[in-house]
Scaffold this active site. Structure first.
Site, PDB file in Angstrom:
ATOM      1  N   LYS A 213       0.796  -1.087  -0.035  1.00  0.00           N
ATOM      2  CA  LYS A 213      -0.287   0.115  -0.153  1.00  0.00           C
ATOM      3  C   LYS A 213       0.901   1.209  -0.011  1.00  0.00           C
ATOM      4  O   LYS A 213       2.033   1.095   0.755  1.00  0.00           O
ATOM      5  CB  LYS A 213      -0.837  -0.125   1.035  1.00  0.00           C
ATOM      6  CG  LYS A 213      -2.086   0.532   1.090  1.00  0.00           C
ATOM      7  CD  LYS A 213      -3.244   0.052   0.448  1.00  0.00           C
ATOM      8  CE  LYS A 213      -4.888   0.471   0.499  1.00  0.00           C
ATOM      9  NZ  LYS A 213      -5.743  -0.436  -0.137  1.00  0.00           N
TER      10      LYS A 213
ATOM     11  N   GLY B 273     -25.584   1.774   2.152  1.00  0.00           N
ATOM     12  CA  GLY B 273     -24.745   2.431   1.036  1.00  0.00           C
ATOM     13  C   GLY B 273     -25.043   2.123  -0.321  1.00  0.00           C
ATOM     14  O   GLY B 273     -24.871   0.767  -0.482  1.00  0.00           O
TER      15      GLY B 273
ATOM     16  N   GLY C 269     -23.733   3.110  -3.288  1.00  0.00           N
ATOM     17  CA  GLY C 269     -22.800   3.536  -4.191  1.00  0.00           C
ATOM     18  C   GLY C 269     -22.232   2.597  -5.365  1.00  0.00           C
ATOM     19  O   GLY C 269     -23.127   1.821  -5.807  1.00  0.00           O
TER      20      GLY C 269
ATOM     21  N   VAL D 149     -20.658  -0.018  -5.541  1.00  0.00           N
ATOM     22  CA  VAL D 149     -20.682  -1.551  -5.150  1.00  0.00           C
ATOM     23  C   VAL D 149     -22.146  -1.792  -4.617  1.00  0.00           C
ATOM     24  O   VAL D 149     -22.842  -2.746  -5.309  1.00  0.00           O
ATOM     25  CB  VAL D 149     -19.684  -2.059  -4.144  1.00  0.00           C
ATOM     26  CG1 VAL D 149     -19.858  -3.426  -3.904  1.00  0.00           C
ATOM     27  CG2 VAL D 149     -18.283  -1.579  -4.722  1.00  0.00           C
TER      28      VAL D 149
ATOM     29  N   TYR E 199     -25.263  -0.429  -5.016  1.00  0.00           N
ATOM     30  CA  TYR E 199     -26.342  -0.515  -6.043  1.00  0.00           C
ATOM     31  C   TYR E 199     -26.373  -1.667  -6.743  1.00  0.00           C
ATOM     32  O   TYR E 199     -27.193  -2.353  -7.154  1.00  0.00           O
ATOM     33  CB  TYR E 199     -26.280   0.975  -6.732  1.00  0.00           C
ATOM     34  CG  TYR E 199     -27.768   1.177  -7.399  1.00  0.00           C
ATOM     35  CD1 TYR E 199     -28.772   1.717  -6.819  1.00  0.00           C
ATOM     36  CD2 TYR E 199     -27.986   0.631  -8.498  1.00  0.00           C
ATOM     37  CE1 TYR E 199     -29.947   2.076  -6.917  1.00  0.00           C
ATOM     38  CE2 TYR E 199     -29.309   0.806  -8.897  1.00  0.00           C
ATOM     39  CZ  TYR E 199     -30.101   1.627  -8.347  1.00  0.00           C
ATOM     40  OH  TYR E 199     -31.860   1.615  -8.644  1.00  0.00           O
TER      41      TYR E 199
HETATM   42  P1  NAD Z   1     -19.045   4.562  -2.997  1.00  0.00           P
HETATM   43  O1  NAD Z   1     -18.423   5.788  -2.272  1.00  0.00           O
HETATM   44  O2  NAD Z   1     -19.523   4.707  -4.413  1.00  0.00           O
HETATM   45  O3  NAD Z   1     -20.356   4.341  -2.352  1.00  0.00           O
HETATM   46  C1  NAD Z   1     -20.600   4.429  -0.754  1.00  0.00           C
HETATM   47  C2  NAD Z   1     -21.881   4.972  -0.834  1.00  0.00           C
HETATM   48  O4  NAD Z   1     -22.280   4.689   0.945  1.00  0.00           O
HETATM   49  C3  NAD Z   1     -22.164   6.340  -0.959  1.00  0.00           C
HETATM   50  O5  NAD Z   1     -23.488   6.362  -1.668  1.00  0.00           O
HETATM   51  C4  NAD Z   1     -22.432   7.058   0.380  1.00  0.00           C
HETATM   52  O6  NAD Z   1     -23.476   8.013   0.142  1.00  0.00           O
HETATM   53  C5  NAD Z   1     -23.011   5.907   1.118  1.00  0.00           C
HETATM   54  N1  NAD Z   1     -22.766   6.120   2.492  1.00  0.00           N
HETATM   55  C6  NAD Z   1     -21.865   6.675   3.136  1.00  0.00           C
HETATM   56  N2  NAD Z   1     -21.990   6.882   4.559  1.00  0.00           N
HETATM   57  C7  NAD Z   1     -23.411   6.458   4.732  1.00  0.00           C
HETATM   58  C8  NAD Z   1     -23.906   6.137   5.762  1.00  0.00           C
HETATM   59  N3  NAD Z   1     -23.680   6.274   7.189  1.00  0.00           N
HETATM   60  N4  NAD Z   1     -25.188   5.427   5.764  1.00  0.00           N
HETATM   61  C9  NAD Z   1     -25.837   5.242   4.453  1.00  0.00           C
HETATM   62  N5  NAD Z   1     -24.988   5.344   3.378  1.00  0.00           N
HETATM   63  C10 NAD Z   1     -23.561   5.688   3.350  1.00  0.00           C
HETATM   64  O7  NAD Z   1     -17.854   3.661  -2.580  1.00  0.00           O
HETATM   65  P2  NAD Z   1     -18.036   2.238  -3.358  1.00  0.00           P
HETATM   66  O8  NAD Z   1     -16.850   1.855  -4.200  1.00  0.00           O
HETATM   67  O9  NAD Z   1     -19.351   1.626  -3.705  1.00  0.00           O
HETATM   68  O10 NAD Z   1     -17.432   1.147  -2.008  1.00  0.00           O
HETATM   69  C11 NAD Z   1     -18.159   1.079  -0.943  1.00  0.00           C
HETATM   70  C12 NAD Z   1     -17.414   0.182   0.189  1.00  0.00           C
HETATM   71  O11 NAD Z   1     -16.670  -1.035  -0.330  1.00  0.00           O
HETATM   72  C13 NAD Z   1     -16.294   1.160   0.742  1.00  0.00           C
HETATM   73  O12 NAD Z   1     -16.152   0.906   1.969  1.00  0.00           O
HETATM   74  C14 NAD Z   1     -15.143   0.576  -0.120  1.00  0.00           C
HETATM   75  O13 NAD Z   1     -13.726   0.766   0.614  1.00  0.00           O
HETATM   76  C15 NAD Z   1     -15.353  -0.972  -0.460  1.00  0.00           C
HETATM   77  N6  NAD Z   1     -14.742  -1.520  -1.487  1.00  0.00           N
HETATM   78  C16 NAD Z   1     -14.933  -1.211  -2.748  1.00  0.00           C
HETATM   79  C17 NAD Z   1     -14.473  -1.714  -3.561  1.00  0.00           C
HETATM   80  C18 NAD Z   1     -14.609  -1.288  -5.142  1.00  0.00           C
HETATM   81  O14 NAD Z   1     -14.331  -2.016  -6.229  1.00  0.00           O
HETATM   82  N7  NAD Z   1     -15.034  -0.020  -5.359  1.00  0.00           N
HETATM   83  C19 NAD Z   1     -13.528  -2.948  -3.357  1.00  0.00           C
HETATM   84  C20 NAD Z   1     -13.528  -3.414  -2.156  1.00  0.00           C
HETATM   85  C21 NAD Z   1     -13.920  -2.706  -1.288  1.00  0.00           C
END
Ligand code: NAD
Length: 340
Positions: free
Chosen positions: A78, A174, A176, A178, A180
Protein backbone atom coordinates in the site's frame (compact mmCIF):
# COMPACT_ATOMS: atom_id res chain seq x y z
CA UNK A 1 9.17 2.06 13.31
CA UNK A 2 11.01 -1.27 13.28
CA UNK A 3 8.76 -2.50 16.08
CA UNK A 4 5.69 -1.64 14.02
CA UNK A 5 7.19 -3.42 11.00
CA UNK A 6 8.01 -6.46 13.13
CA UNK A 7 4.53 -6.62 14.70
CA UNK A 8 2.89 -6.50 11.28
CA UNK A 9 5.60 -8.65 9.64
CA UNK A 10 6.20 -6.02 6.97
CA UNK A 11 8.96 -6.86 4.50
CA UNK A 12 10.07 -3.32 3.62
CA UNK A 13 9.13 0.30 3.94
CA UNK A 14 10.08 2.89 1.32
CA UNK A 15 10.04 6.60 1.99
CA UNK A 16 10.44 9.04 -0.88
CA UNK A 17 10.25 12.76 -1.45
CA UNK A 18 10.52 15.07 -4.41
CA UNK A 19 11.49 18.63 -3.63
CA UNK A 20 10.18 20.06 -6.92
CA UNK A 21 6.61 18.74 -6.68
CA UNK A 22 6.29 18.48 -2.89
CA UNK A 23 5.80 14.71 -3.07
CA UNK A 24 6.16 12.95 0.28
CA UNK A 25 5.29 9.28 -0.07
CA UNK A 26 5.44 6.08 1.93
CA UNK A 27 5.23 2.65 0.33
CA UNK A 28 4.81 -0.39 2.57
CA UNK A 29 5.46 -3.81 1.07
CA UNK A 30 4.02 -6.41 3.41
CA UNK A 31 5.03 -9.39 1.32
CA UNK A 32 6.38 -10.14 -2.15
CA UNK A 33 6.76 -13.88 -1.57
CA UNK A 34 3.88 -14.82 -3.87
CA UNK A 35 4.43 -12.08 -6.44
CA UNK A 36 4.54 -8.31 -6.72
CA UNK A 37 2.80 -6.44 -3.93
CA UNK A 38 -0.39 -4.87 -5.29
CA UNK A 39 -2.32 -2.26 -3.37
CA UNK A 40 -3.83 1.17 -3.74
CA UNK A 41 -2.34 4.62 -3.31
CA UNK A 42 -4.00 6.95 -0.80
CA UNK A 43 -3.69 10.72 -1.10
CA UNK A 44 -4.85 12.08 2.24
CA UNK A 45 -3.80 14.54 4.90
CA UNK A 46 -2.57 12.86 8.08
CA UNK A 47 -2.14 14.40 11.52
CA UNK A 48 1.53 13.37 11.44
CA UNK A 49 4.05 11.19 9.59
CA UNK A 50 3.69 8.37 12.11
CA UNK A 51 -0.04 8.10 11.37
CA UNK A 52 0.69 7.86 7.64
CA UNK A 53 3.28 5.11 8.15
CA UNK A 54 0.88 3.24 10.41
CA UNK A 55 -1.89 3.46 7.80
CA UNK A 56 0.38 2.20 5.00
CA UNK A 57 1.62 -0.76 7.06
CA UNK A 58 -1.80 -1.80 8.34
CA UNK A 59 -3.36 -1.60 4.88
CA UNK A 60 -0.46 -3.41 3.19
CA UNK A 61 -0.95 -6.36 5.52
CA UNK A 62 -4.66 -6.42 4.65
CA UNK A 63 -3.81 -6.52 0.94
CA UNK A 64 -1.52 -9.54 1.44
CA UNK A 65 -4.31 -11.39 3.21
CA UNK A 66 -6.86 -10.41 0.59
CA UNK A 67 -4.68 -11.51 -2.34
CA UNK A 68 -3.76 -14.76 -0.65
CA UNK A 69 -7.31 -15.81 0.17
CA UNK A 70 -8.47 -14.80 -3.33
CA UNK A 71 -5.95 -17.29 -4.73
CA UNK A 72 -3.90 -14.63 -6.55
CA UNK A 73 -0.17 -14.89 -7.17
CA UNK A 74 0.43 -11.53 -5.59
CA UNK A 75 1.78 -10.01 -2.43
CA UNK A 76 0.34 -7.07 -0.55
CA UNK A 77 1.42 -3.46 -0.44
CA UNK A 78 0.00 0.00 0.00
CA UNK A 79 1.20 3.51 -0.57
CA UNK A 80 0.33 6.77 1.06
CA UNK A 81 1.08 10.20 -0.35
CA UNK A 82 0.83 12.90 2.31
CA UNK A 83 -1.53 15.51 0.95
CA UNK A 84 -0.04 18.99 1.32
CA UNK A 85 -2.35 21.86 2.35
CA UNK A 86 -1.97 23.28 -1.16
CA UNK A 87 -1.30 21.19 -4.27
CA UNK A 88 0.51 23.28 -6.86
CA UNK A 89 0.54 20.77 -9.73
CA UNK A 90 -1.29 17.51 -9.06
CA UNK A 91 -0.26 15.88 -12.35
CA UNK A 92 3.44 16.59 -11.70
CA UNK A 93 3.15 15.16 -8.18
CA UNK A 94 1.70 11.86 -9.43
CA UNK A 95 4.24 11.72 -12.26
CA UNK A 96 6.98 12.02 -9.64
CA UNK A 97 5.32 9.19 -7.73
CA UNK A 98 5.36 7.14 -10.96
CA UNK A 99 9.16 7.53 -11.03
CA UNK A 100 9.38 6.31 -7.43
CA UNK A 101 7.32 3.20 -8.27
CA UNK A 102 9.47 2.53 -11.33
CA UNK A 103 12.57 2.57 -9.09
CA UNK A 104 11.14 -0.44 -7.20
CA UNK A 105 11.52 -2.56 -10.37
CA UNK A 106 8.06 -4.12 -10.29
CA UNK A 107 8.02 -5.16 -6.64
CA UNK A 108 5.04 -2.82 -6.09
CA UNK A 109 2.00 -2.28 -8.34
CA UNK A 110 -0.17 0.66 -7.42
CA UNK A 111 -3.89 1.33 -7.90
CA UNK A 112 -6.60 3.88 -7.17
CA UNK A 113 -7.64 4.30 -3.52
CA UNK A 114 -9.05 6.94 -1.15
CA UNK A 115 -8.23 10.40 -2.49
CA UNK A 116 -6.87 9.23 -5.85
CA UNK A 117 -8.56 8.88 -9.23
CA UNK A 118 -8.02 6.96 -12.44
CA UNK A 119 -6.64 10.23 -13.91
CA UNK A 120 -3.93 10.23 -11.21
CA UNK A 121 -3.12 6.64 -12.21
CA UNK A 122 -2.79 7.84 -15.83
CA UNK A 123 -0.15 10.35 -14.66
CA UNK A 124 1.72 7.57 -12.84
CA UNK A 125 1.48 5.39 -15.97
CA UNK A 126 3.57 7.89 -17.91
CA UNK A 127 6.59 6.75 -15.89
CA UNK A 128 5.90 3.13 -15.01
CA UNK A 129 3.88 0.17 -16.20
CA UNK A 130 3.41 -1.01 -12.61
CA UNK A 131 0.05 0.71 -12.17
CA UNK A 132 -3.56 -0.45 -12.52
CA UNK A 133 -7.00 1.22 -12.47
CA UNK A 134 -6.03 3.75 -15.10
CA UNK A 135 -8.88 5.24 -17.17
CA UNK A 136 -8.18 2.54 -19.75
CA UNK A 137 -8.32 -0.35 -17.25
CA UNK A 138 -11.96 0.25 -16.22
CA UNK A 139 -13.94 0.37 -12.98
CA UNK A 140 -13.49 -2.67 -10.66
CA UNK A 141 -16.73 -1.99 -8.74
CA UNK A 142 -19.04 -4.23 -10.84
CA UNK A 143 -16.65 -7.14 -10.14
CA UNK A 144 -16.55 -6.34 -6.45
CA UNK A 145 -20.36 -6.42 -6.47
CA UNK A 146 -20.42 -9.76 -8.30
CA UNK A 147 -18.02 -11.24 -5.77
CA UNK A 148 -20.05 -9.90 -2.84
CA UNK A 149 -23.23 -11.29 -4.40
CA UNK A 150 -21.68 -14.78 -4.76
CA UNK A 151 -20.22 -14.55 -1.25
CA UNK A 152 -23.54 -13.45 0.20
CA UNK A 153 -25.16 -16.51 -1.35
CA UNK A 154 -22.52 -18.78 0.23
CA UNK A 155 -23.10 -17.03 3.56
CA UNK A 156 -26.86 -17.56 3.29
CA UNK A 157 -26.31 -21.25 2.54
CA UNK A 158 -24.07 -21.63 5.60
CA UNK A 159 -26.38 -19.67 7.91
CA UNK A 160 -29.86 -20.70 6.75
CA UNK A 161 -29.25 -24.13 5.17
CA UNK A 162 -29.89 -23.26 1.51
CA UNK A 163 -28.85 -20.49 -0.87
CA UNK A 164 -32.29 -19.56 -2.20
CA UNK A 165 -32.52 -15.78 -2.08
CA UNK A 166 -36.24 -15.58 -2.87
CA UNK A 167 -37.94 -13.44 -0.25
CA UNK A 168 -34.71 -13.07 1.75
CA UNK A 169 -34.58 -9.66 3.46
CA UNK A 170 -31.26 -7.96 2.74
CA UNK A 171 -30.51 -4.57 4.30
CA UNK A 172 -27.92 -2.62 2.31
CA UNK A 173 -26.10 0.32 3.88
CA UNK A 174 -24.74 2.50 1.08
CA UNK A 175 -25.92 2.45 -2.52
CA UNK A 176 -22.71 3.61 -4.21
CA UNK A 177 -20.74 1.90 -6.97
CA UNK A 178 -20.78 -1.49 -5.25
CA UNK A 179 -23.93 -1.27 -3.11
CA UNK A 180 -26.24 -0.36 -5.97
CA UNK A 181 -24.89 -3.08 -8.28
CA UNK A 182 -25.26 -5.59 -5.44
CA UNK A 183 -28.86 -4.44 -4.95
CA UNK A 184 -29.53 -5.07 -8.66
CA UNK A 185 -28.18 -8.65 -8.46
CA UNK A 186 -30.19 -9.36 -5.32
CA UNK A 187 -33.37 -7.91 -6.81
CA UNK A 188 -32.95 -10.08 -9.92
CA UNK A 189 -32.70 -13.13 -7.59
CA UNK A 190 -35.93 -12.33 -5.78
CA UNK A 191 -34.54 -10.86 -2.56
CA UNK A 192 -36.43 -8.14 -0.67
CA UNK A 193 -34.33 -5.03 -0.29
CA UNK A 194 -34.15 -2.63 2.62
CA UNK A 195 -31.84 0.29 1.82
CA UNK A 196 -30.27 3.42 3.21
CA UNK A 197 -27.87 6.05 1.91
CA UNK A 198 -27.04 9.56 2.99
CA UNK A 199 -27.60 10.47 -0.68
CA UNK A 200 -31.39 10.58 -1.00
CA UNK A 201 -31.20 10.37 -4.80
CA UNK A 202 -29.61 6.91 -4.63
CA UNK A 203 -32.32 5.75 -2.25
CA UNK A 204 -35.13 7.03 -4.47
CA UNK A 205 -33.61 5.24 -7.47
CA UNK A 206 -33.52 1.92 -5.56
CA UNK A 207 -37.12 2.38 -4.43
CA UNK A 208 -38.31 3.11 -7.97
CA UNK A 209 -36.16 0.66 -9.92
CA UNK A 210 -35.80 -2.22 -7.49
CA UNK A 211 -38.89 -1.93 -5.27
CA UNK A 212 -36.63 -1.40 -2.25
CA UNK A 213 -37.93 -0.22 1.14
CA UNK A 214 -36.13 2.90 2.33
CA UNK A 215 -34.97 3.24 5.94
CA UNK A 216 -33.25 6.24 7.54
CA UNK A 217 -29.44 5.83 7.73
CA UNK A 218 -29.44 5.85 11.54
CA UNK A 219 -32.13 3.12 11.66
CA UNK A 220 -30.75 0.65 9.11
CA UNK A 221 -28.34 -1.20 11.37
CA UNK A 222 -31.05 -2.20 13.84
CA UNK A 223 -33.74 -2.98 11.24
CA UNK A 224 -34.85 -6.63 11.34
CA UNK A 225 -33.50 -8.48 8.28
CA UNK A 226 -31.89 -11.78 7.30
CA UNK A 227 -28.63 -10.34 5.98
CA UNK A 228 -27.01 -6.97 6.64
CA UNK A 229 -24.74 -5.78 3.80
CA UNK A 230 -22.51 -2.84 4.87
CA UNK A 231 -21.47 -1.18 1.60
CA UNK A 232 -20.69 2.34 2.82
CA UNK A 233 -17.98 3.22 5.28
CA UNK A 234 -15.67 0.99 7.31
CA UNK A 235 -15.70 0.57 11.09
CA UNK A 236 -19.50 0.28 11.32
CA UNK A 237 -19.50 -2.78 13.55
CA UNK A 238 -18.54 -1.51 17.00
CA UNK A 239 -19.78 -2.81 20.34
CA UNK A 240 -23.03 -0.77 20.61
CA UNK A 241 -23.97 -1.59 17.00
CA UNK A 242 -23.23 -5.32 17.26
CA UNK A 243 -25.36 -5.46 20.41
CA UNK A 244 -28.40 -4.12 18.59
CA UNK A 245 -28.13 -5.90 15.22
CA UNK A 246 -31.23 -7.87 14.27
CA UNK A 247 -29.92 -10.00 11.42
CA UNK A 248 -28.76 -13.58 10.89
CA UNK A 249 -25.64 -12.72 8.88
CA UNK A 250 -23.43 -9.81 7.85
CA UNK A 251 -22.09 -9.92 4.29
CA UNK A 252 -21.12 -6.69 2.57
CA UNK A 253 -18.46 -4.85 0.58
CA UNK A 254 -17.16 -2.23 3.00
CA UNK A 255 -13.50 -2.49 4.00
CA UNK A 256 -12.57 -2.87 7.68
CA UNK A 257 -16.14 -3.40 8.89
CA UNK A 258 -15.08 -4.61 12.35
CA UNK A 259 -14.15 -1.67 14.59
CA UNK A 260 -11.83 -4.06 16.49
CA UNK A 261 -10.97 -7.76 15.96
CA UNK A 262 -13.02 -8.60 19.07
CA UNK A 263 -16.20 -7.56 17.22
CA UNK A 264 -15.88 -10.75 15.13
CA UNK A 265 -16.14 -12.76 18.35
CA UNK A 266 -19.12 -10.71 19.54
CA UNK A 267 -20.97 -11.34 16.28
CA UNK A 268 -20.20 -15.03 16.61
CA UNK A 269 -21.44 -15.10 20.22
CA UNK A 270 -24.71 -13.54 19.04
CA UNK A 271 -25.14 -16.25 16.36
CA UNK A 272 -24.60 -13.77 13.53
CA UNK A 273 -22.52 -15.25 10.72
CA UNK A 274 -19.94 -12.70 9.55
CA UNK A 275 -18.38 -12.84 6.08
CA UNK A 276 -14.80 -11.52 6.59
CA UNK A 277 -14.73 -8.30 4.55
CA UNK A 278 -11.40 -8.81 2.81
CA UNK A 279 -12.53 -12.23 1.60
CA UNK A 280 -15.98 -11.27 0.30
CA UNK A 281 -14.92 -7.96 -1.30
CA UNK A 282 -11.92 -9.31 -3.24
CA UNK A 283 -13.68 -9.16 -6.64
CA UNK A 284 -12.26 -5.73 -7.47
CA UNK A 285 -8.72 -6.85 -6.64
CA UNK A 286 -9.20 -9.97 -8.77
CA UNK A 287 -10.35 -7.77 -11.65
CA UNK A 288 -7.49 -5.27 -11.46
CA UNK A 289 -4.84 -7.95 -10.91
CA UNK A 290 -5.92 -10.17 -13.78
CA UNK A 291 -6.58 -7.24 -16.12
CA UNK A 292 -3.06 -6.00 -15.36
CA UNK A 293 -1.72 -9.46 -16.24
CA UNK A 294 -3.58 -9.30 -19.57
CA UNK A 295 -5.95 -12.15 -18.68
CA UNK A 296 -9.42 -12.41 -20.24
CA UNK A 297 -12.93 -12.14 -18.80
CA UNK A 298 -13.26 -15.94 -18.66
CA UNK A 299 -10.25 -16.11 -16.30
CA UNK A 300 -11.69 -13.27 -14.20
CA UNK A 301 -15.05 -15.04 -13.83
CA UNK A 302 -13.30 -18.30 -12.89
CA UNK A 303 -11.19 -16.52 -10.26
CA UNK A 304 -14.26 -14.77 -8.80
CA UNK A 305 -15.67 -18.18 -7.90
CA UNK A 306 -12.80 -18.52 -5.39
CA UNK A 307 -14.61 -16.04 -3.16
CA UNK A 308 -17.60 -18.21 -2.35
CA UNK A 309 -15.46 -21.35 -2.15
CA UNK A 310 -13.09 -19.70 0.28
CA UNK A 311 -15.95 -18.41 2.44
CA UNK A 312 -17.52 -21.87 2.59
CA UNK A 313 -14.16 -23.31 3.74
CA UNK A 314 -13.85 -20.60 6.39
CA UNK A 315 -17.38 -21.22 7.71
CA UNK A 316 -16.78 -24.98 7.87
CA UNK A 317 -13.53 -24.49 9.80
CA UNK A 318 -15.14 -21.91 12.09
CA UNK A 319 -17.92 -24.33 12.95
CA UNK A 320 -15.57 -27.28 13.42
CA UNK A 321 -13.21 -25.38 15.74
CA UNK A 322 -15.79 -23.13 17.41
CA UNK A 323 -13.99 -19.95 16.36
CA UNK A 324 -15.35 -16.86 14.66
CA UNK A 325 -15.00 -16.69 10.84
CA UNK A 326 -12.99 -13.48 11.26
CA UNK A 327 -10.37 -15.25 13.40
CA UNK A 328 -10.31 -18.27 11.09
CA UNK A 329 -9.76 -16.05 8.02
CA UNK A 330 -6.91 -14.13 9.72
CA UNK A 331 -5.16 -17.32 10.86
CA UNK A 332 -5.57 -18.97 7.47
CA UNK A 333 -4.25 -15.91 5.61
CA UNK A 334 -1.28 -15.59 7.94
CA UNK A 335 -0.48 -19.29 7.60
CA UNK A 336 -0.66 -19.18 3.81
CA UNK A 337 1.20 -15.88 3.35
CA UNK A 338 4.15 -17.10 5.43
CA UNK A 339 4.05 -20.77 4.34
CA UNK A 340 7.41 -22.09 3.08
P1 NAD B 1 -18.99 4.68 -3.02
O1 NAD B 1 -18.37 5.90 -2.46
O2 NAD B 1 -19.34 4.64 -4.47
O3 NAD B 1 -20.33 4.35 -2.22
C1 NAD B 1 -20.48 4.47 -0.84
C2 NAD B 1 -21.93 4.88 -0.60
O4 NAD B 1 -22.18 4.82 0.80
C3 NAD B 1 -22.23 6.30 -1.07
O5 NAD B 1 -23.40 6.28 -1.88
C4 NAD B 1 -22.45 7.07 0.24
O6 NAD B 1 -23.37 8.13 0.12
C5 NAD B 1 -22.95 5.96 1.15
N1 NAD B 1 -22.80 6.20 2.57
C6 NAD B 1 -21.76 6.77 3.23
N2 NAD B 1 -22.01 6.81 4.55
C7 NAD B 1 -23.23 6.25 4.74
C8 NAD B 1 -24.04 6.02 5.88
N3 NAD B 1 -23.65 6.36 7.10
N4 NAD B 1 -25.24 5.41 5.70
C9 NAD B 1 -25.66 5.06 4.47
N5 NAD B 1 -24.93 5.26 3.36
C10 NAD B 1 -23.74 5.86 3.48
O7 NAD B 1 -18.01 3.49 -2.63
P2 NAD B 1 -17.96 2.04 -3.29
O8 NAD B 1 -16.91 2.02 -4.33
O9 NAD B 1 -19.34 1.56 -3.60
O10 NAD B 1 -17.38 1.18 -2.05
C11 NAD B 1 -18.20 0.89 -0.93
C12 NAD B 1 -17.37 0.21 0.15
O11 NAD B 1 -16.78 -0.98 -0.39
C13 NAD B 1 -16.19 1.06 0.66
O12 NAD B 1 -15.99 0.76 2.02
C14 NAD B 1 -15.01 0.54 -0.15
O13 NAD B 1 -13.79 0.74 0.53
C15 NAD B 1 -15.38 -0.92 -0.25
N6 NAD B 1 -14.76 -1.59 -1.41
C16 NAD B 1 -15.01 -1.11 -2.67
C17 NAD B 1 -14.45 -1.75 -3.76
C18 NAD B 1 -14.72 -1.27 -5.17
O14 NAD B 1 -14.37 -1.99 -6.13
N7 NAD B 1 -15.32 -0.12 -5.36
C19 NAD B 1 -13.62 -2.87 -3.57
C20 NAD B 1 -13.42 -3.35 -2.27
C21 NAD B 1 -14.00 -2.70 -1.20
Amino acid sequence: MFNLMETNRVESLHIAQDHKTGLRAIIALHSTRRGPALGGCRFLSYPNEQAAIHDAIRLAQGMSYKAELAGLELGGGKSVILRPPHVEDRAALFEAFGRVIESLNGRYITAMDSGTSSMDMDCIAQYTQHVTSTTQAGDPSPHTALGVFAGLRATVAARFGNDDLTGLRVAIQGLGHVGYALAQHLHASGAELIVSDIDQGRVELAVEELGARAVAPEALLCTPCDVLAPCGLGGVLDHPVVAKLRCGAVAGAANNQLATPAMGDELDARGILYAPDYVINAGGLIYVALTHQGRNSHDITAQLSHISQRLSEIYAEAQAHKRSPARVADSLAERLVFAD
